[in-house]
Design a protein around this motif. Structure first.
Motif, PDB file in Angstrom:
ATOM      1  N   ASN A 183       0.825  -1.215   0.000  1.00 25.21           N
ATOM      2  CA  ASN A 183       0.000   0.000   0.000  1.00 25.21           C
ATOM      3  C   ASN A 183       0.857   1.262   0.000  1.00 25.21           C
ATOM      4  N   ARG A 184       1.978   1.237   0.701  1.00 23.02           N
ATOM      5  CA  ARG A 184       2.884   2.394   0.708  1.00 23.02           C
ATOM      6  C   ARG A 184       3.442   2.658  -0.688  1.00 23.02           C
ATOM      7  N   MET A 185       3.911   1.610  -1.364  1.00 21.35           N
ATOM      8  CA  MET A 185       4.492   1.805  -2.684  1.00 21.35           C
ATOM      9  C   MET A 185       3.436   2.245  -3.694  1.00 21.35           C
ATOM     10  N   ASN A 186       2.234   1.717  -3.601  1.00 25.18           N
ATOM     11  CA  ASN A 186       1.161   2.158  -4.500  1.00 25.18           C
ATOM     12  C   ASN A 186       0.879   3.645  -4.310  1.00 25.18           C
ATOM     13  N   ASP A 187       0.879   4.087  -3.067  1.00 22.88           N
ATOM     14  CA  ASP A 187       0.642   5.497  -2.773  1.00 22.88           C
ATOM     15  C   ASP A 187       1.773   6.363  -3.319  1.00 22.88           C
ATOM     16  N   LEU A 188       3.016   5.922  -3.142  1.00 20.70           N
ATOM     17  CA  LEU A 188       4.165   6.693  -3.621  1.00 20.70           C
ATOM     18  C   LEU A 188       4.217   6.737  -5.147  1.00 20.70           C
ATOM     19  N   LYS A 189       3.861   5.634  -5.790  1.00 17.02           N
ATOM     20  CA  LYS A 189       3.813   5.638  -7.261  1.00 17.02           C
ATOM     21  C   LYS A 189       2.787   6.648  -7.759  1.00 17.02           C
ATOM     22  N   GLU A 190       1.673   6.732  -7.065  1.00 14.11           N
ATOM     23  CA  GLU A 190       0.645   7.701  -7.448  1.00 14.11           C
ATOM     24  C   GLU A 190       1.145   9.130  -7.261  1.00 14.11           C
ATOM     25  N   LEU A 191       1.848   9.376  -6.157  1.00 17.07           N
ATOM     26  CA  LEU A 191       2.392  10.711  -5.905  1.00 17.07           C
ATOM     27  C   LEU A 191       3.451  11.077  -6.934  1.00 17.07           C
ATOM     28  N   ALA A 192       4.323  10.126  -7.282  1.00 17.03           N
ATOM     29  CA  ALA A 192       5.343  10.389  -8.296  1.00 17.03           C
ATOM     30  C   ALA A 192       4.693  10.674  -9.646  1.00 17.03           C
ATOM     31  N   GLY A 193       3.651   9.914  -9.973  1.00 15.87           N
ATOM     32  CA  GLY A 193       2.940  10.131 -11.230  1.00 15.87           C
ATOM     33  C   GLY A 193       2.338  11.525 -11.306  1.00 15.87           C
ATOM     34  N   LYS A 194       1.754  11.970 -10.215  1.00 16.99           N
ATOM     35  CA  LYS A 194       1.180  13.313 -10.171  1.00 16.99           C
ATOM     36  C   LYS A 194       2.268  14.372 -10.302  1.00 16.99           C
ATOM     37  N   ASN A 195       3.493  13.985  -9.953  1.00 23.73           N
ATOM     38  CA  ASN A 195       4.639  14.896 -10.054  1.00 23.73           C
ATOM     39  C   ASN A 195       5.330  14.795 -11.416  1.00 23.73           C
ATOM     40  N   GLY A 196       4.716  14.055 -12.328  1.00 22.71           N
ATOM     41  CA  GLY A 196       5.257  13.937 -13.677  1.00 22.71           C
ATOM     42  C   GLY A 196       6.413  12.969 -13.817  1.00 22.71           C
ATOM     43  N   LYS A 197       6.574  12.070 -12.877  1.00 22.87           N
ATOM     44  CA  LYS A 197       7.673  11.110 -12.902  1.00 22.87           C
ATOM     45  C   LYS A 197       7.136   9.699 -13.123  1.00 22.87           C
ATOM     46  N   GLU A 198       7.925   8.901 -13.851  1.00 26.21           N
ATOM     47  CA  GLU A 198       7.513   7.524 -14.105  1.00 26.21           C
ATOM     48  C   GLU A 198       7.736   6.643 -12.891  1.00 26.21           C
ATOM     49  N   GLN A 199       8.765   6.953 -12.092  1.00 27.68           N
ATOM     50  CA  GLN A 199       9.036   6.184 -10.891  1.00 27.68           C
ATOM     51  C   GLN A 199       9.785   7.051  -9.891  1.00 27.68           C
ATOM     52  N   LEU A 200       9.839   6.593  -8.656  1.00 30.22           N
ATOM     53  CA  LEU A 200      10.637   7.281  -7.642  1.00 30.22           C
ATOM     54  C   LEU A 200      12.112   7.227  -8.000  1.00 30.22           C
ATOM     55  N   TYR A 201      12.850   8.306  -7.661  1.00 26.33           N
ATOM     56  CA  TYR A 201      14.302   8.237  -7.788  1.00 26.33           C
ATOM     57  C   TYR A 201      14.857   7.287  -6.731  1.00 26.33           C
ATOM     58  N   GLY A 202      14.243   7.297  -5.563  1.00 32.43           N
ATOM     59  CA  GLY A 202      14.669   6.385  -4.516  1.00 32.43           C
ATOM     60  C   GLY A 202      14.000   6.696  -3.199  1.00 32.43           C
ATOM     61  N   MET A 203      14.276   5.868  -2.204  1.00 33.26           N
ATOM     62  CA  MET A 203      13.675   6.047  -0.888  1.00 33.26           C
ATOM     63  C   MET A 203      14.710   5.784   0.206  1.00 33.26           C
ATOM     64  N   PHE A 204      14.843   6.744   1.131  1.00 31.79           N
ATOM     65  CA  PHE A 204      15.741   6.608   2.265  1.00 31.79           C
ATOM     66  C   PHE A 204      15.062   5.861   3.406  1.00 31.79           C
ATOM     67  N   ALA A 205      15.866   5.277   4.267  1.00 36.60           N
ATOM     68  CA  ALA A 205      15.376   4.669   5.503  1.00 36.60           C
ATOM     69  C   ALA A 205      16.547   4.523   6.471  1.00 36.60           C
ATOM     70  N   GLU A 206      16.285   4.759   7.738  1.00 42.73           N
ATOM     71  CA  GLU A 206      17.280   4.475   8.773  1.00 42.73           C
ATOM     72  C   GLU A 206      17.103   3.021   9.203  1.00 42.73           C
ATOM     73  N   ILE A 207      18.200   2.272   9.188  1.00 43.97           N
ATOM     74  CA  ILE A 207      18.127   0.823   9.367  1.00 43.97           C
ATOM     75  C   ILE A 207      19.033   0.409  10.525  1.00 43.97           C
ATOM     76  N   TYR A 208      18.461  -0.232  11.522  1.00 44.99           N
ATOM     77  CA  TYR A 208      19.261  -0.682  12.660  1.00 44.99           C
ATOM     78  C   TYR A 208      20.312  -1.695  12.238  1.00 44.99           C
ATOM     79  N   ASP A 209      21.505  -1.547  12.818  1.00 45.74           N
ATOM     80  CA  ASP A 209      22.556  -2.543  12.663  1.00 45.74           C
ATOM     81  C   ASP A 209      22.400  -3.535  13.815  1.00 45.74           C
ATOM     82  N   PRO A 210      22.001  -4.767  13.536  1.00 42.49           N
ATOM     83  CA  PRO A 210      21.709  -5.717  14.625  1.00 42.49           C
ATOM     84  C   PRO A 210      22.904  -6.056  15.484  1.00 42.49           C
ATOM     85  N   TYR A 211      24.101  -5.832  14.966  1.00 43.37           N
ATOM     86  CA  TYR A 211      25.291  -6.127  15.764  1.00 43.37           C
ATOM     87  C   TYR A 211      25.591  -5.023  16.768  1.00 43.37           C
TER      88      TYR A 211
END
Length: 224
Positions: free
Chosen positions: A92-120
């Motif tokens: 559902n998140r990606m579907n929403d983002l694809k719709e937002l990118a489309g409204k912004n005149g883009k075929e796809q997202l350039y990318g997506m950031f995320a902070e990711i825990y290092d389990p070690y």
């Protein structure tokens, strides 16, 4: 399950969400209840919950930045195992983002950031005892989704706004083109300074990291 957006702290589902965040995340990762008022009303910040009956069983917060055609996944919470909540939220998140990118005149997202825990480095965090939120599991899931880690010593300002630097995480990026192996350092600087502008008390470690990035052209994207 239903995918419902929250745009006000007055929404009954927000109280359930905030309680869930407090159960899952360490205190320095949870913004105070009242401080959510403006973020929830910001059209660029999208907070959705997975609702099963009258229970909030999962949630995701993310942002879309039109000027850069990128997104940021703030968090994903899976509150119950064995219900397919992670897949439900990701689709559902990606579907929403694809719709937002489309409204912004883009075929796809350039990318997506995320902070990711290092389990070690964060084994002490139990994340509410929910095994699907374990850092080992989450990191592997994000790797499967296409996230890579930026080649830098990453810290972020504590959301308690106490001037402390929070470590134990990597900054990840999921490029729209999976063959991409670098990201522009200027984009990383612009994104991070914008993302953390709400916090007035920045730690020296974070400021030093930003200045180091300003001296680079690109940052390598490495496997998680």
């Amino acid at each position: 399950m239903e995918y419902k957006r929250i745009i006000s702290i007055e929404d009954p589902n927000f109280k359930k969400l905030h309680n869930l965040m407090g159960e899952i995340f360490p205190p320095e990762e949870v913004l105070e209840y009242d401080l959510w008022k403006e973020p929830l009303e910001d059209p660029g910040i999208r907070v959705f919950v997975a609702v099963d009956g009258d229970e909030v069983v999962g949630a995701t917060e993310y942002r879309y930045y039109e000027n850069w055609n990128i997104a940021m996944t703030d968090f994903t919470i899976i509150g119950r195992p064995g219900k397919g909540i992670g897949r439900f939220l990701a689709v559902n998140r990606m579907n929403d983002l694809k719709e937002l990118a489309g409204k912004n005149g883009k075929e796809q997202l350039y990318g997506m950031f995320a902070e990711i825990y290092d389990p070690y480095r964060v084994e002490k965090y139990e994340f509410g005892g929910v095994k699907v939120m374990d850092p080992y599991v989450r990191r592997e899931v994000l790797s499967h989704l296409g996230y890579k880690r930026l080649d830098l010593e990453y810290v972020h300002p504590s959301w308690e706004n106490n001037g402390e630097a929070v470590s134990g995480l990597d900054l990840g990026f999921m490029p729209g083109d999976e063959s991409q192996d670098t990201v522009e350092a200027s984009l990383v600087v612009d994104f991070l300074t914008t993302y953390y502008s709400v916090l007035s008390n920045k730690p020296k470690e974070w400021l030093d990291m930003i200045e180091s990035l300003r001296d680079k052209e690109t940052v390598a994207l490495l496997p998680l």
